[in-house]
Design an enzyme around this catalytic site. Sequence first.
Site, short mmCIF file in Angstrom:
data_model
loop_
_atom_site.label_atom_id
_atom_site.label_comp_id
_atom_site.label_asym_id
_atom_site.label_seq_id
_atom_site.Cartn_x
_atom_site.Cartn_y
_atom_site.Cartn_z
N ILE A 14 0.03 -8.63 -5.50
CA ILE A 14 -0.08 -8.40 -4.06
C ILE A 14 -0.07 -9.72 -3.30
O ILE A 14 0.65 -9.88 -2.31
CB ILE A 14 -1.38 -7.63 -3.72
CG1 ILE A 14 -1.39 -6.26 -4.43
CG2 ILE A 14 -1.57 -7.48 -2.21
CD1 ILE A 14 -0.19 -5.38 -4.13
N LYS A 217 -8.64 3.29 1.50
CA LYS A 217 -7.84 2.89 0.34
C LYS A 217 -8.28 3.64 -0.93
O LYS A 217 -7.46 4.16 -1.70
CB LYS A 217 -7.98 1.38 0.13
CG LYS A 217 -7.45 0.86 -1.17
CD LYS A 217 -5.95 1.03 -1.26
CE LYS A 217 -5.46 0.86 -2.68
NZ LYS A 217 -4.46 -0.11 -2.85
N CYS A 271 -4.79 0.57 -10.45
CA CYS A 271 -5.28 1.08 -9.16
C CYS A 271 -5.80 2.50 -9.29
O CYS A 271 -6.99 2.76 -9.10
CB CYS A 271 -4.15 1.04 -8.14
SG CYS A 271 -3.32 -0.54 -8.11
N1 SAJ Z 1 1.72 9.47 -12.44
C1 SAJ Z 1 1.77 10.72 -13.07
N2 SAJ Z 1 2.33 11.76 -12.39
C2 SAJ Z 1 2.83 11.61 -11.14
C3 SAJ Z 1 2.77 10.35 -10.50
C4 SAJ Z 1 2.21 9.29 -11.18
O1 SAJ Z 1 1.32 10.88 -14.20
O2 SAJ Z 1 3.34 12.61 -10.61
C5 SAJ Z 1 1.12 8.33 -13.15
C6 SAJ Z 1 2.11 7.18 -13.39
O3 SAJ Z 1 2.90 7.40 -14.53
C7 SAJ Z 1 1.16 6.01 -13.55
C8 SAJ Z 1 0.01 6.36 -12.59
O4 SAJ Z 1 0.12 7.75 -12.34
O5 SAJ Z 1 0.66 5.94 -14.87
C9 SAJ Z 1 0.03 5.61 -11.28
O6 SAJ Z 1 1.35 5.53 -10.77
P1 SAJ Z 1 1.69 5.69 -9.23
O7 SAJ Z 1 3.14 5.50 -9.07
O8 SAJ Z 1 1.14 6.95 -8.71
O9 SAJ Z 1 0.87 4.55 -8.50
P2 SAJ Z 1 0.66 2.95 -8.68
O10 SAJ Z 1 -0.58 2.75 -9.48
O11 SAJ Z 1 1.88 2.27 -9.15
O12 SAJ Z 1 0.41 2.54 -7.16
C10 SAJ Z 1 -0.62 3.18 -6.42
C11 SAJ Z 1 -0.05 3.64 -5.08
N3 SAJ Z 1 -0.99 4.54 -4.42
C12 SAJ Z 1 -0.62 5.75 -3.98
O13 SAJ Z 1 0.52 6.19 -4.12
C13 SAJ Z 1 -1.66 6.56 -3.29
C14 SAJ Z 1 0.24 2.43 -4.19
O14 SAJ Z 1 0.64 2.84 -2.90
C15 SAJ Z 1 -1.02 1.54 -4.10
O15 SAJ Z 1 -0.79 0.39 -3.30
C16 SAJ Z 1 -1.36 1.10 -5.50
O16 SAJ Z 1 -1.69 2.27 -6.26
C17 SAJ Z 1 -2.56 0.15 -5.40
O17 SAJ Z 1 -2.34 -1.06 -5.51
O18 SAJ Z 1 -3.68 0.62 -5.15
#
Ligand code: SAJ
Length: 425
Positions: A14, A217, A271
């Site tokens: 970030i 957040k 996160c």
């Molecule tokens: N995942 C699933 N099923 C889904 C979506 C995601 O199993 O339908 C899993 C992914 O494979 C992964 C985890 O969830 O293991 C997280 O992935 P993600 O794409 O949902 O999120 P991050 O961790 O890459 O980023 C998140 C984001 N938050 C939200 O979408 C609410 C991002 O906007 C934040 O800035 C980031 O966390 C953070 O830094 O907090």
Amino acid sequence: MSFETISVIGLGYIGLPTAAMFASRKKKVIGVDVNQHVVDTINQGKIHIVEPDLDMIVHVAVTEGYLKAVMSPEPADAFLIAVPTPFKACNEGGIPEPDLRYIESAAKAIALVLKKGDLVILESTSPVGATEQMADWLAKARADLSFPQHAGEDADINVAHCPERVLPGHVVRELVENDRVIGGMSQRCSERSVELYKTFVQGDCVITNARTAEMAKLTENSCRDVQIAFANELSIICDKLDIDVWELISLANRHPRINILQPGPGVGGHCIAVDPWFIVSKTPEQAQLIHTARKVNDAKPEWVINKVKLAIADFLQANPSKTASEVRITCFGLAFKPNIDDLRESPSLAIAQKIAKMHASVVNFVEPNISELSSAISKNAQLVELDEATNNTDIAVLLVDHSEFKSVKAFSLGTVIVDTKGIWK
Ligand code: SAJ
């Protein structure tokens, strides 16, 4: 007063893109990191993380002289703290507590160079109350300056929490386009922060207080965690009832007010699997659903491993002449989500490693986004190319839905597939 020099503390996923965005708007940016390698890499105009388009922006910013990296803070008009907020280790089944030690050392380091009129923004995802705590650390270190918790609007130093919300892989675009939550410790703190972010943010900068910004957040990531837990629980129910969960979800999502997320091998990254604990540890009695969702998602990897054990048993039953050590297993995908190289906090990696540990012969790993396995990962495992793997496996364990895997057409006859993402069903 405008911001001539901006300092970003913590040049990770970030902090570095944020520093680069200010520099790209021709602000003088001083990036601070405790890691010598990170500092040297950036000063050579290169980057130490994988994030599309960031290398180019950093290269230009450094060569044009707008961005430099150093190891200890120098005077600036605004300081943005983007250091990690992990949680402390705890006993199995316990509630992990947030670890604010990196915020504390960043605050103590910048306190030495603060001057009247400066703005300090905490960007790190933090438990409710962390910004006030940071302001107290600053005030303790600099009794000669006044801070908003005592002086309100008249404070010498303004303090705010403005959480980052960008999605890894889309950071450059989301930094510019996303709305920002701006939680000042006073109205003036918020207004000064908006002025700073408007240097490059095109989204709305919405003002609130620091505690609400912290909770906003945590709420966003907890909401996603709860929704993924729902999908993961459905996948386990459907497995029991012999129903294709992906078909089920796509049917349910045809309802105009339903939008179920996708199940997978568990929730990874730094996160979504972390932030909900910041709510649970603060309010354990109240946060029942959020706590349960964490437990559901954390339990999914073990469920997948059991599925692999069953697949091995099925294979051996169908091939009685083979022994367990002759079973060829391949794990497809190690990253924590599709099309990235980030293996940190990855349930897929944890599953693959556990399979390698329990198996009597070397397990093949396929991860198109990395070129080699570190020694810590390579125990009883080897990295192989996709084509080689699909033709030489008895058990295919799909752990990440990388684009490359979607084009896999067929395995040899008799291959048993454990597909956690529903792309080879
Ligand atoms: N995942 C699933 N099923 C889904 C979506 C995601 O199993 O339908 C899993 C992914 O494979 C992964 C985890 O969830 O293991 C997280 O992935 P993600 O794409 O949902 O999120 P991050 O961790 O890459 O980023 C998140 C984001 N938050 C939200 O979408 C609410 C991002 O906007 C934040 O800035 C980031 O966390 C953070 O830094 O907090």
